[in-house]
Design a protein around this motif. Structure first.
Motif, PDB file in Angstrom:
ATOM      1  N   ALA A 104       0.936  -1.102   0.131  1.00 15.90           N
ATOM      2  CA  ALA A 104      -0.158   0.215  -0.053  1.00 15.90           C
ATOM      3  C   ALA A 104       0.846   1.177   0.068  1.00 15.90           C
ATOM      4  O   ALA A 104       0.624   2.252  -0.991  1.00 15.90           O
ATOM      5  CB  ALA A 104      -1.029   0.158   1.125  1.00 15.90           C
ATOM      6  N   GLY A 105       1.803   1.352   0.768  1.00 21.61           N
ATOM      7  CA  GLY A 105       2.520   2.575   1.001  1.00 21.61           C
ATOM      8  C   GLY A 105       1.659   3.617   1.443  1.00 21.61           C
ATOM      9  O   GLY A 105       0.488   3.752   2.100  1.00 21.61           O
ATOM     10  N   PRO A 106       2.294   4.916   1.671  1.00 28.70           N
ATOM     11  CA  PRO A 106       1.631   6.082   2.260  1.00 28.70           C
ATOM     12  C   PRO A 106       0.464   6.396   1.634  1.00 28.70           C
ATOM     13  O   PRO A 106       0.185   6.220   0.466  1.00 28.70           O
ATOM     14  CB  PRO A 106       2.742   7.326   2.217  1.00 28.70           C
ATOM     15  CG  PRO A 106       3.760   6.569   2.153  1.00 28.70           C
ATOM     16  CD  PRO A 106       3.569   5.230   1.359  1.00 28.70           C
ATOM     17  N   ASP A 109      -5.385   8.877   3.908  1.00 27.21           N
ATOM     18  CA  ASP A 109      -5.615   8.561   5.270  1.00 27.21           C
ATOM     19  C   ASP A 109      -4.362   8.164   6.128  1.00 27.21           C
ATOM     20  O   ASP A 109      -4.431   8.374   7.482  1.00 27.21           O
ATOM     21  CB  ASP A 109      -6.319   7.407   5.312  1.00 27.21           C
ATOM     22  CG  ASP A 109      -7.993   7.684   4.526  1.00 27.21           C
ATOM     23  OD1 ASP A 109      -8.216   8.899   4.974  1.00 27.21           O
ATOM     24  OD2 ASP A 109      -8.674   7.159   4.147  1.00 27.21           O
ATOM     25  N   ASP A 110      -3.416   7.614   5.670  1.00 20.01           N
ATOM     26  CA  ASP A 110      -2.292   7.182   6.423  1.00 20.01           C
ATOM     27  C   ASP A 110      -0.803   7.646   5.977  1.00 20.01           C
ATOM     28  O   ASP A 110      -0.334   6.968   5.410  1.00 20.01           O
ATOM     29  CB  ASP A 110      -2.267   5.510   6.461  1.00 20.01           C
ATOM     30  CG  ASP A 110      -1.259   5.061   7.618  1.00 20.01           C
ATOM     31  OD1 ASP A 110      -0.600   5.941   8.369  1.00 20.01           O
ATOM     32  OD2 ASP A 110      -1.025   3.682   7.582  1.00 20.01           O
ATOM     33  N   PRO A 111      -0.728   8.965   6.021  1.00 14.72           N
ATOM     34  CA  PRO A 111       0.536   9.477   5.386  1.00 14.72           C
ATOM     35  C   PRO A 111       1.746   8.921   6.113  1.00 14.72           C
ATOM     36  O   PRO A 111       2.971   9.216   5.497  1.00 14.72           O
ATOM     37  CB  PRO A 111       0.399  10.902   5.774  1.00 14.72           C
ATOM     38  CG  PRO A 111      -0.569  11.154   6.813  1.00 14.72           C
ATOM     39  CD  PRO A 111      -1.502  10.156   6.637  1.00 14.72           C
ATOM     40  N   ASP A 112       1.762   8.505   7.025  1.00 16.96           N
ATOM     41  CA  ASP A 112       2.913   7.998   7.868  1.00 16.96           C
ATOM     42  C   ASP A 112       3.199   6.739   7.719  1.00 16.96           C
ATOM     43  O   ASP A 112       4.172   6.151   8.324  1.00 16.96           O
ATOM     44  CB  ASP A 112       2.688   8.092   9.348  1.00 16.96           C
ATOM     45  CG  ASP A 112       2.542   9.764   9.927  1.00 16.96           C
ATOM     46  OD1 ASP A 112       3.349  10.422   9.437  1.00 16.96           O
ATOM     47  OD2 ASP A 112       1.771   9.936  10.649  1.00 16.96           O
ATOM     48  N   LYS A 174      -0.965  11.056  16.907  1.00 16.26           N
ATOM     49  CA  LYS A 174      -0.979  11.837  15.588  1.00 16.26           C
ATOM     50  C   LYS A 174      -2.391  11.388  15.069  1.00 16.26           C
ATOM     51  O   LYS A 174      -2.734  12.303  14.101  1.00 16.26           O
ATOM     52  CB  LYS A 174       0.223  11.021  14.978  1.00 16.26           C
ATOM     53  CG  LYS A 174       1.699  11.291  15.398  1.00 16.26           C
ATOM     54  CD  LYS A 174       2.640  10.816  14.465  1.00 16.26           C
ATOM     55  CE  LYS A 174       2.703  11.841  13.271  1.00 16.26           C
ATOM     56  NZ  LYS A 174       3.926  11.818  12.268  1.00 16.26           N
ATOM     57  N   ARG A 175      -2.953  10.168  15.266  1.00 18.52           N
ATOM     58  CA  ARG A 175      -4.096   9.986  14.757  1.00 18.52           C
ATOM     59  C   ARG A 175      -5.343  10.641  15.427  1.00 18.52           C
ATOM     60  O   ARG A 175      -6.517  10.844  14.647  1.00 18.52           O
ATOM     61  CB  ARG A 175      -4.452   8.460  15.133  1.00 18.52           C
ATOM     62  CG  ARG A 175      -3.602   7.471  14.206  1.00 18.52           C
ATOM     63  CD  ARG A 175      -4.350   6.080  14.237  1.00 18.52           C
ATOM     64  NE  ARG A 175      -5.188   6.086  13.217  1.00 18.52           N
ATOM     65  CZ  ARG A 175      -5.813   4.858  12.548  1.00 18.52           C
ATOM     66  NH1 ARG A 175      -5.289   3.769  13.169  1.00 18.52           N
ATOM     67  NH2 ARG A 175      -6.692   5.118  11.572  1.00 18.52           N
ATOM     68  N   CYS A 176      -5.036  11.461  16.283  1.00 26.11           N
ATOM     69  CA  CYS A 176      -6.113  12.393  16.690  1.00 26.11           C
ATOM     70  C   CYS A 176      -6.343  13.432  15.796  1.00 26.11           C
ATOM     71  O   CYS A 176      -7.224  14.403  15.796  1.00 26.11           O
ATOM     72  CB  CYS A 176      -5.723  13.122  18.229  1.00 26.11           C
ATOM     73  SG  CYS A 176      -5.738  11.760  19.498  1.00 26.11           S
ATOM     74  N   ARG A 177      -5.141  13.822  15.224  1.00 25.57           N
ATOM     75  CA  ARG A 177      -5.052  14.896  14.075  1.00 25.57           C
ATOM     76  C   ARG A 177      -5.492  16.453  14.859  1.00 25.57           C
ATOM     77  O   ARG A 177      -6.171  16.783  14.062  1.00 25.57           O
ATOM     78  CB  ARG A 177      -6.187  14.530  12.825  1.00 25.57           C
ATOM     79  CG  ARG A 177      -5.659  13.297  12.199  1.00 25.57           C
ATOM     80  CD  ARG A 177      -6.610  12.768  11.027  1.00 25.57           C
ATOM     81  NE  ARG A 177      -6.303  11.794  10.251  1.00 25.57           N
ATOM     82  CZ  ARG A 177      -6.964  11.195   9.400  1.00 25.57           C
ATOM     83  NH1 ARG A 177      -8.064  11.694   8.958  1.00 25.57           N
ATOM     84  NH2 ARG A 177      -6.542  10.033   8.809  1.00 25.57           N
ATOM     85  N   LEU A 178      -4.545  16.641  15.647  1.00 26.94           N
ATOM     86  CA  LEU A 178      -4.906  17.927  16.350  1.00 26.94           C
ATOM     87  C   LEU A 178      -3.573  18.944  15.991  1.00 26.94           C
ATOM     88  O   LEU A 178      -2.486  18.582  15.591  1.00 26.94           O
ATOM     89  CB  LEU A 178      -5.006  17.501  17.923  1.00 26.94           C
ATOM     90  CG  LEU A 178      -5.892  16.824  18.417  1.00 26.94           C
ATOM     91  CD1 LEU A 178      -5.827  16.659  19.818  1.00 26.94           C
ATOM     92  CD2 LEU A 178      -7.354  17.315  17.898  1.00 26.94           C
ATOM     93  N   ALA A 179      -4.164  20.087  15.938  1.00 28.51           N
ATOM     94  CA  ALA A 179      -3.204  21.125  15.982  1.00 28.51           C
ATOM     95  C   ALA A 179      -2.669  21.951  17.239  1.00 28.51           C
ATOM     96  O   ALA A 179      -3.467  21.635  18.237  1.00 28.51           O
ATOM     97  CB  ALA A 179      -3.620  22.391  15.112  1.00 28.51           C
TER      98      ALA A 179
END
Length: 373
Positions: A104-106, A109-112, A174-179
């Motif tokens: 699959a690779g990045p 939805d899952d850039p990491d 990181k999966r929380c996707r917060l700033a």
């Protein structure tokens, strides 16, 4: 070599002399390491109790899937060299490289995710300490693609706990996707993952609310965040989630009920009460990241999902890319676990201490002898 092995479910570990493992002749990525430190994880306890049905071990079984060591020898062509210091997460031992997970690779939805050819979610891989021998031994065979070099100055004991607990909570954050400036809650904040998560979250610039319900873990959590303006610790035994949400709303000058609360929560305990408490902390459109996996699962309110638009997602571990990022982040910001160490011969004493639930992490330090304790 000496190794601690389980010989049946719900029995103590047995210290045995066993042959030193050999490199996997069918893999070009096989590496033999001398284990320097091996950390005890909740999954070790779950496996020992026979509550990990998808992964029944073959007895006798050498556990531990978060450890660190020194390279002794490698397969031809390896990028590693004898003497390299590495950390080893148990997952993705001998990944196939060709299944849909590995290919699959990045993605958006899952850039990491790792580049195509290797994945921690490989359908056909083994797991050190779960389906294959792990770190509760003087030597272990690992896959060079799963490991990470240790940052300069980071010791094996500190690194071992980061190989599962560290990368798991870092990836969940990181999966929380917060700033920076947004709010995250960590349920089970005084445990092995939780007290690391408090440190990661603060260093990420998040406003963090730690929640626990036992004296030892709460004390540890308060020590970890002492002097940190962005962190607050809550005793769930005496503070209701609704009251906490009201206080947060006042701090953020929010007036409407749905806009008060946290942007995300991470659920670490295997407790329905903890799950419900975490869900109650969320504002509308918040995100609940579930790391724990109780045998009977969690009950989820359809009201929360439909009327409040709460997202519930699972998070297991991070990619090798995330693992290496987490190690560098830990070194840069001084993220360290609260650790108690034991020699290999006293693994059963370590397990007894684990079940007392005092928080932090418990680690086998291979340099220790019985007289050092």
């Amino acid at each position: 070599m000496k190794a601690q092995s389980l010989e049946a479910y719900n029995t103590p570990y047995a210290l045995r002399s066993v042959p030193v493992p050999t490199l996997n002749s069918s893999s070009q990525h096989s590496v033999l390491i001398k284990v320097d430190a091996a950390s005890y994880c909740h999954t070790d306890a779950v496996l020992a109790a026979g509550q990990l049905p998808p992964f029944p071990p073959s007895f006798p079984h050498i556990g531990c899937h978060e450890f660190a060591g020194t390279v002794i020898s490698t397969s031809p062509g390896s990028s590693l060299r004898a003497g390299d210091r590495i950390g080893v997460p148990g997952r993705a031992l001998n990944a196939c490289g060709t299944c849909f997970e590995c290919a699959a690779g990045p993605t958006a939805d899952d850039p990491d995710a790792d580049e195509p050819g290797y994945s921690v979610s490989c359908l056909h891989a083994g797991n050190n300490g779960i389906s294959a021998p792990g770190g509760f031994a003087e030597y272990a065979v690992v896959d060079e693609r799963q490991v990470a070099p240790l940052p300069e100055g980071m010791g094996a004991v500190d690194a071992a706990v980061l190989m599962c607990a560290g990368v798991t909570i870092y990836a969940a954050l990181k999966r929380c996707r917060l700033a920076p400036g947004q709010r995250v809650g960590i349920l089970g904040c005084g445990g092995g993952l939780g007290h690391l998560g408090l440190q990661f979250a603060v260093a990420m610039g998040l406003r963090v609310l730690g929640v626990d319900n036992a004296d030892g873990p709460l004390q540890l959590a308060r020590e970890v965040v002492q002097g940190r303006e962005r962190a607050r610790i809550v005793d769930a035994r005496i503070e209701d989630a609704a009251d906490v949400v009201t206080q947060v709303g006042q701090e953020d000058s929010k007036l409407e009920k749905g806009e008060k609360g946290l942007d995300a929560v991470i659920i670490l305990p295997e407790s329905q009460k903890a799950f419900d408490y975490g869900m109650a902390l969320l504002k509308n459109h918040g995100r609940c990241v579930v790391v724990s996996f109780p045998e009977k699962g969690f009950h989820v309110s359809a009201w929360d999902l439909v009327f409040r638009d709460i997202s519930v997602i699972g998070s297991l571990v991070g990619s090798n890319k995330t693992l290496r990022e987490m190690l560098q982040f830990s070194a840069k910001y001084g993220v360290r676990a609260h650790i108690r160490t034991f020699p290999l011969s006293k693994l059963n004493e370590l397990v007894n201490e684990y079940h007392k639930g005092q928080g932090g992490k418990l680690v086998i330090d291979m340099s220790l002898q019985d007289e050092d304790c």
